[in-house]
Design an enzyme around this catalytic site. Structure first.
Site, PDB file in Angstrom:
ATOM      1  N   ARG A 265      -3.739 -55.111   8.331  1.00  0.00           N
ATOM      2  CA  ARG A 265      -4.316 -55.314   7.000  1.00  0.00           C
ATOM      3  C   ARG A 265      -4.004 -56.704   6.447  1.00  0.00           C
ATOM      4  NH1 ARG A 265      -3.247 -49.591   3.790  1.00  0.00           N
ATOM      5  NH2 ARG A 265      -4.636 -48.347   5.066  1.00  0.00           N
TER       6      ARG A 265
ATOM      7  N   ASP B 215      -7.763 -46.589 -11.314  1.00  0.00           N
ATOM      8  CA  ASP B 215      -7.123 -46.938 -10.049  1.00  0.00           C
ATOM      9  C   ASP B 215      -6.457 -48.298 -10.265  1.00  0.00           C
ATOM     10  OD1 ASP B 215      -7.586 -45.780  -6.939  1.00  0.00           O
ATOM     11  OD2 ASP B 215      -6.891 -47.859  -7.062  1.00  0.00           O
TER      12      ASP B 215
HETATM   13  C1  LIG Z   1      -5.991 -42.004  -0.915  1.00  0.00           C
HETATM   14  S1  LIG Z   1      -6.702 -42.556  -2.412  1.00  0.00           S
HETATM   15  C2  LIG Z   1      -6.925 -40.999  -3.265  1.00  0.00           C
HETATM   16  C3  LIG Z   1      -8.276 -40.901  -3.950  1.00  0.00           C
HETATM   17  C4  LIG Z   1      -8.559 -39.540  -4.597  1.00  0.00           C
HETATM   18  N1  LIG Z   1      -7.614 -39.254  -5.628  1.00  0.00           N
HETATM   19  C5  LIG Z   1      -8.581 -38.435  -3.572  1.00  0.00           C
HETATM   20  O1  LIG Z   1      -7.658 -37.600  -3.534  1.00  0.00           O
HETATM   21  O2  LIG Z   1      -9.507 -38.371  -2.758  1.00  0.00           O
HETATM   22  C6  LIG Z   1      -5.264 -43.261  -3.237  1.00  0.00           C
HETATM   23  C7  LIG Z   1      -5.616 -44.243  -4.337  1.00  0.00           C
HETATM   24  O3  LIG Z   1      -4.430 -44.511  -5.102  1.00  0.00           O
HETATM   25  C8  LIG Z   1      -4.501 -45.844  -5.575  1.00  0.00           C
HETATM   26  N2  LIG Z   1      -3.159 -46.283  -6.014  1.00  0.00           N
HETATM   27  C9  LIG Z   1      -2.086 -46.624  -5.241  1.00  0.00           C
HETATM   28  N3  LIG Z   1      -1.035 -46.981  -6.002  1.00  0.00           N
HETATM   29  C10 LIG Z   1      -1.442 -46.846  -7.287  1.00  0.00           C
HETATM   30  C11 LIG Z   1      -0.810 -47.063  -8.547  1.00  0.00           C
HETATM   31  N4  LIG Z   1       0.466 -47.480  -8.630  1.00  0.00           N
HETATM   32  N5  LIG Z   1      -1.530 -46.860  -9.670  1.00  0.00           N
HETATM   33  C12 LIG Z   1      -2.825 -46.426  -9.599  1.00  0.00           C
HETATM   34  N6  LIG Z   1      -3.482 -46.213  -8.447  1.00  0.00           N
HETATM   35  C13 LIG Z   1      -2.794 -46.408  -7.303  1.00  0.00           C
HETATM   36  C14 LIG Z   1      -5.064 -46.604  -4.388  1.00  0.00           C
HETATM   37  O4  LIG Z   1      -5.638 -47.830  -4.766  1.00  0.00           O
HETATM   38  C15 LIG Z   1      -6.080 -45.603  -3.823  1.00  0.00           C
HETATM   39  O5  LIG Z   1      -7.388 -45.885  -4.261  1.00  0.00           O
END
Ligand SMILES: C[S@@+](CC[C@H](N)C(=O)[O-])C[C@H]1O[C@@H](n2cnc3c(N)ncnc32)[C@H](O)[C@@H]1O
Length: 266
Positions: free
Chosen positions: A38, A141
């Site tokens: 990445r 997000d």
């Molecule tokens: C795997 S996705 C989950 C998406 C959705 N909630 C689902 O379950 O399908 C995780 C998301 O968390 C976000 N994320 C990671 N750290 C974060 C933070 N500190 N605050 C807000 N979002 C965060 C990432 O950018 C990513 O888009």
């Protein structure tokens, strides 16, 4: 000639410290190869020759690279109606308990938007009198790139694979390129904004929070803090959904509906 880039364990630790400070995400030494891939991509975009140069760039006072770094290290996997069990529980046992004319929902860590749009469909379909109530869905997000995609609301087969054909017909417009765009009614229900889960959120404002598949990347300490923030954001009797493999810790003031779902006591 393009240099081949090999991330060392020591460099990974430094990137991991920055990631933890900025997001709460813990990057373990086992992620060396994944992070190598990445971060190498980002180095190429920036025309940098070494990870050390990138670390220096990130640490330079006034650097505006941090949000790109965060976008590089996050995992954004998601799709419509992920974890059908959660949507069944919501439709069969929860939505009919919401009495107020205004319903506030928060999809915290919404990635590219499939989760908040799935929630919008579930509420329209299964909440009594939904079209005469005010439904507000805030979807956030940390990653700005996914939020842009989310507000465009355009999806392909992978994201849509669990959408029932009648919902595809009712809530999506087919585009010329084989993709589908969510209908304006759904887009108007969802407000997207950037929010870091480590930061506080206004207290007692929402009836339902989906915060799924993000806390798995956090360590216990950051998880606890986020968990308290989320409970604080709920109205009494409101519900919190974590990812299906996540477990709500036992806490006073919380009733566990199932392992990954909690209700804040009234
Ligand atoms: C795997 S996705 C989950 C998406 C959705 N909630 C689902 O379950 O399908 C995780 C998301 O968390 C976000 N994320 C990671 N750290 C974060 C933070 N500190 N605050 C807000 N979002 C965060 C990432 O950018 C990513 O888009």
């Amino acid at each position: 000639m393009e240099a081949s880039l090999t991330l060392t364990k020591q460099e990974l630790e430094k990137f991991a410290d920055i990631a933890y400070r900025e997001t709460g995400i813990r990057i373990s030494p086992q992620k060396l190869e994944l992070m190598n891939n990445r971060l190498s991509r980002r180095l190429r975009e920036l025309n940098l020759r070494s990870f050390r140069d990138y670390l220096e760039m990130l640490q330079r006072p006034g650097s505006n690279e941090m949000s790109n770094f965060v976008e590089t290290i996050t995992t954004n996997e998601t799709y419509f109606f992920r974890c059908p069990r959660h949507f069944r529980l919501l439709s069969r046992q929860i939505l009919n308990t919401f009495q107020s004319p205004t319903i506030d929902v928060w999809s915290a860590a919404c990635s590219t938007g499939e989760e908040p749009y799935s929630l919008a469909i579930a509420l329209l379909e299964r909440m009594p009198n939904a079209r005469n109530r005010k439904i507000r869905i805030f979807a956030s997000d940390i990653d700005r790139k996914v939020l842009k995609k989310a507000s465009d609301g355009v999806y392909g087969d992978y994201a849509l694979r669990f959408v029932r054909p009648e919902f595809l017909k009712k809530y999506f417009i087919p585009l010329n390129n084989g993709m589908y765009q969510v209908i304006p009614e759904l887009r108007q229900m969802v407000l997207f904004g950037q929010h870091n889960l480590q930061n506080p959120f206004p207290k007692g404002k929402v009836d339902l929070i989906f915060c799924r598949n993000v806390l798995i990347y956090f360590d216990d300490q950051s998880k606890d803090q986020v968990f308290r923030n989320l409970l604080g954001a709920l109205r009494p009797n409101g519900y919190l959904f974590l990812g299906e493999s996540e477990i709500v810790p036992p806490l006073s003031g919380v009733h566990r509906v199932e392992a990954s779902v909690a209700q804040k006591k009234g």
